[in-house]
Design an enzyme around this catalytic site. Structure first.
Site, PDB file in Angstrom:
ATOM      1  N   GLY A  11      -0.283   0.938   4.362  1.00  0.00           N
ATOM      2  CA  GLY A  11       0.440  -0.279   4.719  1.00  0.00           C
ATOM      3  C   GLY A  11       0.639  -0.454   6.216  1.00  0.00           C
ATOM      4  O   GLY A  11       0.547  -1.563   6.740  1.00  0.00           O
ATOM      5  N   ASN A  12       0.916   0.683   6.930  1.00  0.00           N
ATOM      6  CA  ASN A  12       1.226   0.568   8.360  1.00  0.00           C
ATOM      7  C   ASN A  12       0.023   0.125   9.190  1.00  0.00           C
ATOM      8  O   ASN A  12       0.185  -0.264  10.344  1.00  0.00           O
ATOM      9  CB  ASN A  12       1.784   1.901   8.899  1.00  0.00           C
ATOM     10  CG  ASN A  12       0.757   3.010   8.821  1.00  0.00           C
ATOM     11  OD1 ASN A  12      -0.024   3.073   7.871  1.00  0.00           O
ATOM     12  ND2 ASN A  12       0.745   3.887   9.790  1.00  0.00           N
ATOM     13  N   LYS A 128       4.291  -0.847 -10.097  1.00  0.00           N
ATOM     14  CA  LYS A 128       3.763  -1.004  -8.723  1.00  0.00           C
ATOM     15  C   LYS A 128       4.632  -1.978  -7.928  1.00  0.00           C
ATOM     16  O   LYS A 128       4.686  -3.175  -8.242  1.00  0.00           O
ATOM     17  CB  LYS A 128       2.328  -1.527  -8.814  1.00  0.00           C
ATOM     18  CG  LYS A 128       1.676  -1.795  -7.488  1.00  0.00           C
ATOM     19  CD  LYS A 128       1.082  -0.543  -6.915  1.00  0.00           C
ATOM     20  CE  LYS A 128       0.652  -0.726  -5.484  1.00  0.00           C
ATOM     21  NZ  LYS A 128       0.614   0.519  -4.747  1.00  0.00           N
ATOM     22  N   LYS A 213      -4.332   1.166  -4.510  1.00  0.00           N
ATOM     23  CA  LYS A 213      -5.540   1.190  -3.667  1.00  0.00           C
ATOM     24  C   LYS A 213      -6.068   2.614  -3.437  1.00  0.00           C
ATOM     25  O   LYS A 213      -7.262   2.789  -3.190  1.00  0.00           O
ATOM     26  CB  LYS A 213      -5.320   0.481  -2.339  1.00  0.00           C
ATOM     27  CG  LYS A 213      -4.304   1.130  -1.432  1.00  0.00           C
ATOM     28  CD  LYS A 213      -4.911   1.750  -0.224  1.00  0.00           C
ATOM     29  CE  LYS A 213      -3.935   2.451   0.662  1.00  0.00           C
ATOM     30  NZ  LYS A 213      -2.602   2.846   0.254  1.00  0.00           N
ATOM     31  N   LYS A 275      -1.657   9.420  -3.496  1.00  0.00           N
ATOM     32  CA  LYS A 275      -2.661   9.872  -2.523  1.00  0.00           C
ATOM     33  C   LYS A 275      -3.156  11.269  -2.899  1.00  0.00           C
ATOM     34  O   LYS A 275      -4.351  11.549  -2.867  1.00  0.00           O
ATOM     35  CB  LYS A 275      -2.073   9.884  -1.109  1.00  0.00           C
ATOM     36  CG  LYS A 275      -1.664   8.494  -0.656  1.00  0.00           C
ATOM     37  CD  LYS A 275      -1.068   8.469   0.714  1.00  0.00           C
ATOM     38  CE  LYS A 275      -0.286   7.183   0.915  1.00  0.00           C
ATOM     39  NZ  LYS A 275      -0.914   5.962   0.419  1.00  0.00           N
TER      40      LYS A 275
END
Ligand code: ADP
Ligand code: CP
Length: 315
Positions: A11-12, A128, A213, A275
């Site tokens: 996101g960052n 989510k 993602k 992740k």
């Protein structure tokens, strides 16, 4: 080095506080400069990215302006729309960064569809988070008007709407992505986890969900026979005892150790856990390596292998 690398952007890399197009484009210009380091190193990139904040914001805009004649779009279409908007920004940011580095290479975004199972349990249980944060009072007000929406508290930071997030089974455009790489083009693919679709005979039908993602990037990396899956986020490394006085940085870690850490609840659900799970899946299925690190650490990863490197048996 000529490795085929799937890079998943956190996101960052796109959005901090300011959700304007201008601010997101500015963030992506910085991101693109870091990504070009891989290209300078001779690596072939496939880029993916998240869309949680953007797709939630888009749904709010759609709802605010919708009429009978001009209805709001469903979530699957909104995911495709964010693939387009973020892809547009990222293509131009990369074009500029490549030109500044004197590299001639094409970049193009693929509207990517990801096959999911229509009976995936995730459709019954939204998990989510998308869009902005709400206070408890705001959630009560929203739910009075839209009782079907589900919200959860997100790590003490407020409440967010949650939507179903099924597992990716296949990536419809994976061959297209590979053909682009073979022709020296940088694809941007499975943006926002890809548009969730189910098979219905010869048709693909959109489903209202947002795929993680990290999982979609892992699936694509498998399908294109990538040499490496790199998950970029806000931290240089995965930690155990994260944010505690005795936190410990993981540098080289094998799948068995990571599975043990998962059983000890070392990784936060919905942030670091997907992740770690995506990295484990990739290593288990391909015997290649996966990396979790930050954008800012890319040069140190390329030069000295810094970051958290996940492999079958340790480095
Ligand atoms: N064990 C851990 N090690 C490192 N970071 C962790 C850990 N547990 C939670 N985190 C947090 O998870 C964040 C990454 O998740 P998130 O911000 O949701 O991902 P994304 O970069 O894809 O948007 C890190 O920046 C860090 O703050
Ligand atoms: N689709 C998705 O996983 O987006 P975020 O990474 O922004 O949550």
């Amino acid at each position: 080095m000529n490795r085929k690398i799937v890079v998943a952007l956190g996101g960052n890399a796109i959005l901090s506080k300011d959700a304007s197009a201008e601010a997101q484009q500015k963030a992506l210009k910085e991101t693109a400069k870091y990504l070009v380091e891989f290209v300078k190193n001779g690596d072939q990139l496939i880029i993916s990215h998240g869309n949680g904040p953007q797709v939630g914001n888009l749904l709010l805009q759609q709802a605010a302006g919708s009429t009978k004649e001009n209805p709001a779009m469903p979530l699957d279409t909104a995911v495709a729309m964010t693939q387009g908007s973020i892809g547009f920004w990222m293509q131009n940011a990369l074009d500029e960064a490549l030109a500044e580095a004197g590299i001639k290479k094409q970049v193009a975004t693929v509207v990517t569809q990801v096959i999911v199972d229509e009976y995936d349990e995730a459709f019954k249980r939204p998990t989510k988070p998308i869009g902005p944060f709400y206070s408890k009072k705001e959630v009560i007000d929203v739910r009075l008007k839209n009782p079907n929406l589900t919200f959860v508290e997100d790590a003490g930071r407020g409440f967010r709407r949650v939507v179903p997030s099924p597992q990716p089974i296949d990536v419809k455009e994976s061959t297209v992505v590979n053909t682009m790489v073979d022709n020296d083009i940088i694809p941007i693919a499975v943006g926002g986890g890809g548009v969730p679709v189910i098979k219905d005979g010869n048709k693909l039908v959109g489903k209202e969900a947002v795929i993680d993602k990290d999982f979609a990037s892992e699936k694509l990396a498998e399908l294109v026979n990538a040499d490496l899956l790199i998950i970029l986020t806000a931290v240089d490394n995965i930690f155990i005892n994260f944010n505690k006085p005795d936190q410990k940085k993981l540098t080289d870690v094998n799948v068995k150790e990571l599975k043990q850490y998962i059983s000890e609840n070392q990784f936060a659900k919905g942030s670091m856990l997907p992740k770690v799970e995506a990295a484990i899946n990739f290593v288990d299925k391909t015997n290649q390596k996966a990396v979790v690190t930050s954008l800012e650490n890319i040069i140190n990863f390329i030069k000295d292998g810094e970051g958290t490197i996940i492999s079958k048996d340790g480095r």
